[in-house]
Scaffold this active site. Structure first.
Site, PDB file in Angstrom:
ATOM      1  N   GLY A  64      -0.091  -6.616  -3.966  1.00  0.00           N
ATOM      2  CA  GLY A  64      -1.123  -6.558  -5.154  1.00  0.00           C
ATOM      3  C   GLY A  64      -0.263  -5.767  -6.469  1.00  0.00           C
ATOM      4  O   GLY A  64       1.033  -5.331  -6.337  1.00  0.00           O
ATOM      5  N   ARG A  65      -0.654  -5.889  -7.482  1.00  0.00           N
ATOM      6  CA  ARG A  65      -0.159  -5.226  -8.588  1.00  0.00           C
ATOM      7  C   ARG A  65      -1.192  -4.718  -9.468  1.00  0.00           C
ATOM      8  O   ARG A  65      -2.421  -5.185  -9.714  1.00  0.00           O
ATOM      9  CB  ARG A  65       0.742  -6.028  -9.559  1.00  0.00           C
ATOM     10  N   GLY A  66      -1.066  -3.461 -10.185  1.00  0.00           N
ATOM     11  CA  GLY A  66      -1.664  -2.706 -10.876  1.00  0.00           C
ATOM     12  C   GLY A  66      -1.225  -2.576 -12.326  1.00  0.00           C
ATOM     13  O   GLY A  66      -0.003  -3.330 -12.613  1.00  0.00           O
ATOM     14  N   ALA A  67      -1.601  -1.886 -13.279  1.00  0.00           N
ATOM     15  CA  ALA A  67      -1.158  -1.457 -14.543  1.00  0.00           C
ATOM     16  C   ALA A  67       0.231  -1.125 -14.461  1.00  0.00           C
ATOM     17  O   ALA A  67       1.067  -1.132 -15.482  1.00  0.00           O
ATOM     18  CB  ALA A  67      -2.036  -0.765 -15.433  1.00  0.00           C
ATOM     19  N   ALA A 124       2.129  -0.142 -11.556  1.00  0.00           N
ATOM     20  CA  ALA A 124       3.042  -0.415 -10.305  1.00  0.00           C
ATOM     21  C   ALA A 124       2.801  -1.842  -9.798  1.00  0.00           C
ATOM     22  O   ALA A 124       1.709  -2.340  -9.663  1.00  0.00           O
ATOM     23  CB  ALA A 124       2.734   0.510  -9.583  1.00  0.00           C
ATOM     24  N   LYS A 125       3.749  -2.090  -8.810  1.00  0.00           N
ATOM     25  CA  LYS A 125       3.702  -3.285  -7.913  1.00  0.00           C
ATOM     26  C   LYS A 125       3.781  -2.706  -6.696  1.00  0.00           C
ATOM     27  O   LYS A 125       4.384  -1.689  -6.111  1.00  0.00           O
ATOM     28  CB  LYS A 125       4.790  -4.119  -8.009  1.00  0.00           C
ATOM     29  N   LYS A 177       4.871   1.512  -3.153  1.00  0.00           N
ATOM     30  CA  LYS A 177       4.290   1.394  -4.407  1.00  0.00           C
ATOM     31  C   LYS A 177       5.310   1.644  -5.233  1.00  0.00           C
ATOM     32  O   LYS A 177       6.021   2.466  -5.353  1.00  0.00           O
ATOM     33  CB  LYS A 177       2.924   2.123  -4.769  1.00  0.00           C
ATOM     34  N   ASP A 192     -11.495   7.783 -10.613  1.00  0.00           N
ATOM     35  CA  ASP A 192     -11.528   6.186 -10.903  1.00  0.00           C
ATOM     36  C   ASP A 192     -12.042   5.456  -9.548  1.00  0.00           C
ATOM     37  O   ASP A 192     -11.353   4.483  -9.142  1.00  0.00           O
ATOM     38  CB  ASP A 192     -10.237   5.530 -11.253  1.00  0.00           C
TER      39      ASP A 192
HETATM   40  N1  LIG Z   1      -1.491   1.323   0.383  1.00  0.00           N
HETATM   41  C1  LIG Z   1      -1.635   0.175   0.305  1.00  0.00           C
HETATM   42  N2  LIG Z   1      -1.732  -0.802   1.110  1.00  0.00           N
HETATM   43  C2  LIG Z   1      -1.924  -2.298   0.866  1.00  0.00           C
HETATM   44  N3  LIG Z   1      -2.191  -2.613  -0.144  1.00  0.00           N
HETATM   45  C3  LIG Z   1      -2.195  -1.773  -1.119  1.00  0.00           C
HETATM   46  C4  LIG Z   1      -1.916  -0.379  -1.119  1.00  0.00           C
HETATM   47  N4  LIG Z   1      -1.751   0.397  -2.249  1.00  0.00           N
HETATM   48  C5  LIG Z   1      -2.606  -0.505  -3.292  1.00  0.00           C
HETATM   49  N5  LIG Z   1      -2.450  -1.790  -2.707  1.00  0.00           N
HETATM   50  C6  LIG Z   1      -2.606  -3.052  -3.379  1.00  0.00           C
HETATM   51  O1  LIG Z   1      -2.119  -3.057  -4.771  1.00  0.00           O
HETATM   52  C7  LIG Z   1      -3.021  -3.109  -5.903  1.00  0.00           C
HETATM   53  C8  LIG Z   1      -2.519  -2.243  -6.958  1.00  0.00           C
HETATM   54  O2  LIG Z   1      -2.446  -0.828  -6.495  1.00  0.00           O
HETATM   55  P1  LIG Z   1      -2.739   0.298  -7.283  1.00  0.00           P
HETATM   56  O3  LIG Z   1      -4.288   0.122  -7.635  1.00  0.00           O
HETATM   57  O4  LIG Z   1      -2.537   1.561  -6.496  1.00  0.00           O
HETATM   58  O5  LIG Z   1      -1.809   0.059  -8.748  1.00  0.00           O
HETATM   59  P2  LIG Z   1      -2.082   0.938 -10.112  1.00  0.00           P
HETATM   60  O6  LIG Z   1      -0.760   0.268 -10.863  1.00  0.00           O
HETATM   61  O7  LIG Z   1      -1.949   2.251 -10.011  1.00  0.00           O
HETATM   62  O8  LIG Z   1      -3.389   0.187 -10.322  1.00  0.00           O
HETATM   63  P3  LIG Z   1      -4.288   0.416 -11.568  1.00  0.00           P
HETATM   64  O9  LIG Z   1      -3.986  -0.631 -12.535  1.00  0.00           O
HETATM   65  O10 LIG Z   1      -5.440   0.618 -10.925  1.00  0.00           O
HETATM   66  O11 LIG Z   1      -3.866   1.825 -12.090  1.00  0.00           O
HETATM   67  C9  LIG Z   1      -4.163  -2.585  -5.306  1.00  0.00           C
HETATM   68  O12 LIG Z   1      -5.223  -3.322  -5.800  1.00  0.00           O
HETATM   69  C10 LIG Z   1      -4.164  -3.166  -3.856  1.00  0.00           C
HETATM   70  O13 LIG Z   1      -4.522  -4.673  -3.588  1.00  0.00           O
END
Ligand SMILES: Nc1ncnc2c1ncn2[C@@H]1O[C@H](COP(=O)(O)OP(=O)(O)OP(=O)(O)O)[C@@H](O)[C@H]1O
Length: 444
Positions: free
Chosen positions: A42-45, A47-48, A64, A155
């Site tokens: 997955g990816r968020g804003a 991190a990947k 992450k 959140d």
């Molecule tokens: N420990 C994990 N195990 C499996 N998948 C995960 C894990 N942590 C995150 N993911 C997947 O990766 C995606 C992005 O992770 P995360 O929300 O932590 O990133 P972020 O960049 O902090 O996000 P945001 O945009 O919400 O700030 C999650 O929605 C999930 O699908």
């Protein structure tokens, strides 16, 4: 157990891993010489997230990866790391290690291989009440634990609620989280007014830009999650964002006809727009819908904090290693060893010339005398026997002190104190615990 997390390394000083995930498209990428990178999950804003295999123990982990901010701008990553390091709970994704490369900072995390909690909803997009209850209990258990450690998620929403391979809930993404001392009566302005969260899950006091109690804000979001799980749609929704905010602000929502009377009642109490009258975590725990017929014992088991026994064992092992040096140096009872064995910030370590059981008894006594709640957990009889952990907690469950007593010999113990945050905890150490530790040693 992988090694303890280390601080986020600055980009220049970072030990170069075998590869960086951007270095080769098809080649096998091994981070830190240990984690073989797999598919992106997955990816968020910010991190990947990748699946990876731990080549040391064959286990699966999640990695992450954040772009390395270099010497500036790493505050958000540092904060997320600081938060995760404080948390050790079966329903919170655990941070095992942090690796730094020139281009990236990688968190090695528990893998939540079961995907998102919302993958469990049925064809109509919802869960039956007993299943929703099970996951809501796990969520409240995690959130309550985080709050007791001074951590507020800010959140809580479906995307951040994941499942492990056993179908157990894991709260993830503390990227917007904050640490506030549980005993801090007046959180800093900036903390109180930070606009956090996702609109549909955000509490009204945040919309009103009022100062807020972060615990109540997290509980509100948990209430929205519960509604969505059991209803299959949001409690506060409107094509117009402004109208949605109006509904949130007024706490105006309708339960679907299939909700039980008890679930409606609990949701009314959680989604109360007035944070002062909104139910607390303890109130949720004693609510009949939440309990769902569970006995006191079953409920206590559901709500139990981190595996204290496991933690005690780990600390004991660590102390065991340190004690070798300790023996060689031959300190005399009564020495204050804080600092000498790297007790670290917020921790104290004292050598007491008394049996462990007696020391634990005295910690309990001063905790109660100082007006706190005290819980005791005896250590296992192995490894010389005796010792254990005493938790000293304030009325709201905040940690004032965690006192670990190690039996060194019949009449010799080492006491390690992890102090809570805030003035109350500092005072308890200075005025009660420290004198109680020193008196008998001085009498030797
Ligand atoms: N420990 C994990 N195990 C499996 N998948 C995960 C894990 N942590 C995150 N993911 C997947 O990766 C995606 C992005 O992770 P995360 O929300 O932590 O990133 P972020 O960049 O902090 O996000 P945001 O945009 O919400 O700030 C999650 O929605 C999930 O699908």
């Amino acid at each position: 157990m992988p090694p303890a997390a280390s601080p986020v390394p600055p980009s220049a000083a970072a030990a170069a891993p075998a590869a960086d995930d951007s270095s080769a498209a098809n080649a096998v990428v091994v981070l830190g010489g240990r984690y073989e990178l797999g598919a992106m999950l997955g990816r968020g804003a910010s991190a990947k997230v990748y699946q990876a295999r731990d080549l040391v123990n064959g286990g699966d982990v999640a990695i992450k990866s954040f772009p390395n901010p270099g010497s500036g701008g790493g505050g958000a990553i540092e904060r997320e790391a600081a938060i995760l390091r404080r948390l050790r709970h079966r329903h919170v994704v655990r941070l095992h290690e942090i690796l730094g490369t020139r281009k990236k900072v990688h968190f090695v995390l528990d893998l939540a291989s079961g995907g998102e909690l919302f993958s469990l909803v049925d064809a109509s997009g919802r869960m039956a009440e007993p299943l929703a209850r099970r996951y809501f209990q796990q969520l409240i258990s995690a959130v309550r634990y985080c709050h007791s450690r001074g951590v507020f998620h800010r959140d809580i929403k479906p995307e951040n609620l994941l499942l492990d391979a056993n179908g157990s809930l894991k709260v993830a993404d503390f990227g917007l989280g904050t640490i506030i001392s549980p005993n801090h009566s007046n959180p800093p302005q900036q903390q109180q007014h930070t606009l956090c969260g996702t609109p549909a899950y955000v509490a009204p006091e945040i919309l009103a830009k009022q100062g807020y109690d972060p615990a109540k804000v997290d509980l509100w979001s948990c209430g929205v999650v519960l509604f969505v799980l059991a209803a299959g749609y949001l409690p506060f929704n409107d094509a117009s964002l402004v109208n949605m905010y109006r509904k949130i602000y007024a706490g105006r929502f309708r339960c679907p006809p299939w909700f039980s009377r008890e679930l409606r009642d609990l949701l009314r109490r959680i989604l109360d727009p007035n944070p002062a009258t909104r139910v607390s975590a303890d109130g949720i725990l004693s609510h009949p819908w939440f309990r769902g017929g569970a006995s006191e014992g079953e409920l206590a088991d559901l709500m139990r904090d981190e595996d204290e026994e496991e933690e005690f064992k780990e600390e004991e092992d660590m102390m065991g290693r340190e004690m070798t040096a300790f023996d060689i140096l031959g300190f005399s009872p009564g020495s204050d060893l804080s600092g000498m064995f790297g007790a670290g910030p917020g921790r104290e370590r004292v050598f007491v010339g008394e049996p462990a059981a007696k020391v634990m008894g005295r910690v309990e006594e001063v905790g109660r005398k100082a007006g706190f709640q005290v819980r005791k957990k005896e250590g296992k009889a192995g490894n010389g026997g005796g010792g254990g952990v005493v938790f000293v907690e304030s009325g709201n469950g905040g940690v004032v002190a965690k006192v670990i007593v190690f039996r060194i010999a019949e009449e010799v113990s080492v006491v390690e104190v992890a102090k809570g945050h805030g003035d109350e905890a500092a005072r308890f150490w200075k005025e009660w615990l420290e004198p109680a530790m020193k008196a008998p040693a001085a009498a030797l």
